[in-house]
Design an enzyme around this catalytic site. Structure first.
Site, PDB file in Angstrom:
ATOM      1  N   LYS A 172       1.154  -1.234   0.027  1.00  0.00           N
ATOM      2  CA  LYS A 172      -0.028   0.102  -0.328  1.00  0.00           C
ATOM      3  C   LYS A 172       0.754   1.007  -0.448  1.00  0.00           C
ATOM      4  O   LYS A 172       1.605   1.251   0.615  1.00  0.00           O
ATOM      5  CB  LYS A 172      -1.045  -0.043   1.220  1.00  0.00           C
ATOM      6  CG  LYS A 172      -1.713  -1.000   1.005  1.00  0.00           C
ATOM      7  CD  LYS A 172      -3.258  -1.138   1.745  1.00  0.00           C
ATOM      8  CE  LYS A 172      -4.528  -2.328   1.236  1.00  0.00           C
ATOM      9  NZ  LYS A 172      -5.376  -2.367   2.114  1.00  0.00           N
ATOM     10  N   ARG A 208      -3.304 -10.601   4.856  1.00  0.00           N
ATOM     11  CA  ARG A 208      -3.357 -10.241   3.197  1.00  0.00           C
ATOM     12  C   ARG A 208      -2.760  -9.998   2.474  1.00  0.00           C
ATOM     13  O   ARG A 208      -2.399  -8.542   2.477  1.00  0.00           O
ATOM     14  CB  ARG A 208      -5.347  -8.966   2.727  1.00  0.00           C
ATOM     15  CG  ARG A 208      -5.375  -9.439   1.678  1.00  0.00           C
ATOM     16  CD  ARG A 208      -6.995  -8.504   1.583  1.00  0.00           C
ATOM     17  NE  ARG A 208      -7.236  -8.515  -0.079  1.00  0.00           N
ATOM     18  CZ  ARG A 208      -6.793  -7.508  -1.140  1.00  0.00           C
ATOM     19  NH1 ARG A 208      -6.224  -6.293  -0.338  1.00  0.00           N
ATOM     20  NH2 ARG A 208      -6.980  -7.648  -1.808  1.00  0.00           N
TER      21      ARG A 208
HETATM   22  N1  HH2 Z   1      -7.689  -4.186   0.601  1.00  0.00           N
HETATM   23  C1  HH2 Z   1      -7.716  -4.384  -0.924  1.00  0.00           C
HETATM   24  C2  HH2 Z   1      -8.873  -4.690  -0.803  1.00  0.00           C
HETATM   25  N2  HH2 Z   1      -9.230  -5.557  -0.273  1.00  0.00           N
HETATM   26  N3  HH2 Z   1      -9.496  -6.569   1.995  1.00  0.00           N
HETATM   27  C3  HH2 Z   1      -9.225  -6.569   3.269  1.00  0.00           C
HETATM   28  N4  HH2 Z   1     -10.347  -7.500   3.380  1.00  0.00           N
HETATM   29  N5  HH2 Z   1      -8.790  -5.444   3.455  1.00  0.00           N
HETATM   30  C4  HH2 Z   1      -7.936  -4.927   2.600  1.00  0.00           C
HETATM   31  O1  HH2 Z   1      -6.872  -4.235   3.228  1.00  0.00           O
HETATM   32  C5  HH2 Z   1      -8.278  -4.330   1.322  1.00  0.00           C
HETATM   33  C6  HH2 Z   1      -8.982  -5.285   0.495  1.00  0.00           C
HETATM   34  C7  HH2 Z   1      -6.773  -3.397  -1.830  1.00  0.00           C
HETATM   35  O2  HH2 Z   1      -5.500  -3.452  -2.171  1.00  0.00           O
HETATM   36  P1  HH2 Z   1      -5.663  -4.395  -3.290  1.00  0.00           P
HETATM   37  O3  HH2 Z   1      -6.803  -5.262  -3.539  1.00  0.00           O
HETATM   38  O4  HH2 Z   1      -4.655  -5.068  -3.492  1.00  0.00           O
HETATM   39  O5  HH2 Z   1      -5.876  -3.185  -4.608  1.00  0.00           O
HETATM   40  P2  HH2 Z   1      -7.805  -2.818  -5.415  1.00  0.00           P
HETATM   41  O6  HH2 Z   1      -8.189  -2.574  -4.713  1.00  0.00           O
HETATM   42  O7  HH2 Z   1      -6.922  -1.843  -6.519  1.00  0.00           O
HETATM   43  O8  HH2 Z   1      -7.548  -3.874  -6.436  1.00  0.00           O
END
Ligand code: HH2
Length: 336
Positions: free
Chosen positions: A278, A313
């Protein structure tokens, strides 16, 4: 009201009066009493009423069949064109399949998302998000991948299609707030759910987020969402919570949450931490490119595990597995 934060111990030795934290690998002999009106105080557990210690001590039931007495790794698979760190990589079903196969060897859960929730991201239609995720889940199941799969969505129709295709956990970054039908769909499906804290929508969440006290505000908000989920018919044993790092939080907010993560054990539920790659990791390390933030992500994941967080995660699953295995061996003093 006073909030009780256990001070987690991970040393091989602990004071005789130390209690197990959530039935897991941390113990605690002292707690920090936090309040909105007075400075924090550290006191021994002997000074805390038994009923306030009970939710901190109680072993957590298995979540989606996974034991919560050791850390579990959730691998991220974004089937999106625009996720902040892996957007576009796994959009083709073939690529998603290969990544999931790789991941399945080291991850305990595979989290599949079809809509980016990065700051400023635009909303995707239900049809598009379902078309990105459900076929991939079905293909993974058909291909023999038996790990629990979670669907990362805030939309009930997407969740429903994913569950029908073989997902077994719903991961909702709005903690069932975005879609009025989501609580009912989760309750009726019998699936466990992850309630993540966020404010507003991805499009606007980073527009000057403010809190009175970020740690206590997020705790109260999650507590309220847990009670709403229970009222909607989702048993407590099927709920996990997540403070939502980066969702409507500044760098200072993220650090305040991470430094005192163990507070969230007071909700009596498994806690998930998602900090992988992040922005704040890039800001603090001076690394602009998200795919080069793995070392910082490992440090934050292990700091979470040292606070007793049951699920992490992450994007870099194999690297996190290696780091976690070593952390466990050196804190235990054995490779058992
Ligand atoms: N962060 C993201 C998405 N889903 N779910 C949970 N439970 N906790 C988190 O911290 C979380 C999440 C954002 O990260 P990412 O999936 O890598 O990116 P994007 O939303 O751009 O697909």
């Amino acid at each position: 009201m006073e909030y009780i934060r256990p001070l987690p111990l991970t040393d091989a030795a602990a004071p005789a009066d130390a209690l197990p934290l959530g039935g897991g690998w941390c113990r605690f002999s002292h707690v920090e009493l936090l309040s909105r009106h007075a400075p924090p105080r550290v006191v021994p557990v002997g000074q805390v009423p038994a009923e306030r210690l009970a939710p901190l001590i109680a072993p957590r039931p298995a979540f989606a069949g996974l034991s919560m007495d050791r850390p579990q790794i959730m691998g991220i698979l974004n089937v999106t064109p625009d996720s902040f760190s892996d957007g576009g990589l796994f959009l083709a079903p073939q690529a998603a399949m290969m990544a999931a196969r790789d991941m399945a060897s080291a991850a305990d859960i595979i989290d599949i998302g079809g809509e980016s929730t990065r700051p400023g991201a635009a909303e995707v239609t239900v049809e598009e998000e379902t078309a990105r995720t459900a076929p991939v889940i079905a293909a993974l199941r058909a291909g023999g991948i038996s790990r629990p799969i979670s669907i990362d969505t805030r939309k009930s129709a997407v969740a429903k299609a994913a569950l029908a295709a073989g997902a077994v956990i719903v991961n909702d970054v709005t903690a069932l707030r975005f879609d009025a039908e989501m609580a009912r769909v989760v309750a009726e499906s019998g699936a466990p759910v992850i309630l993540m804290h966020s404010i507003a929508t991805p499009a606007t969440m980073q527009d000057d987020p403010r809190y009175d006290d970020v740690l206590l505000d997020v705790y109260d908000a999650l507590s309220e969402r847990v009670e709403a989920a229970v009222a909607a018919g989702i048993p407590r044993a099927r709920i996990a919570v997540d403070p939502g790092i980066g969702f409507g939080k500044t760098l200072a907010h993220n650090l305040a949450l991470l430094a005192r993560l163990s507070l969230f054990h007071g909700l009596g539920l498994p806690v998930l931490l998602g900090a992988s790659r992040k922005r704040f990791i890039g800001t603090l390390s001076g690394v602009e490119e998200a795919q080069r933030r793995m070392p910082g992500s490992l440090a934050v994941a292990l700091a979470g595990v040292a606070q007793g967080v049951q699920m992490i995660r992450v994007h870099d699953v194999a690297e996190t597995r290696q780091a976690l295995s070593l952390w466990q061996a050196v804190t235990r003093g054995s490779d058992a």
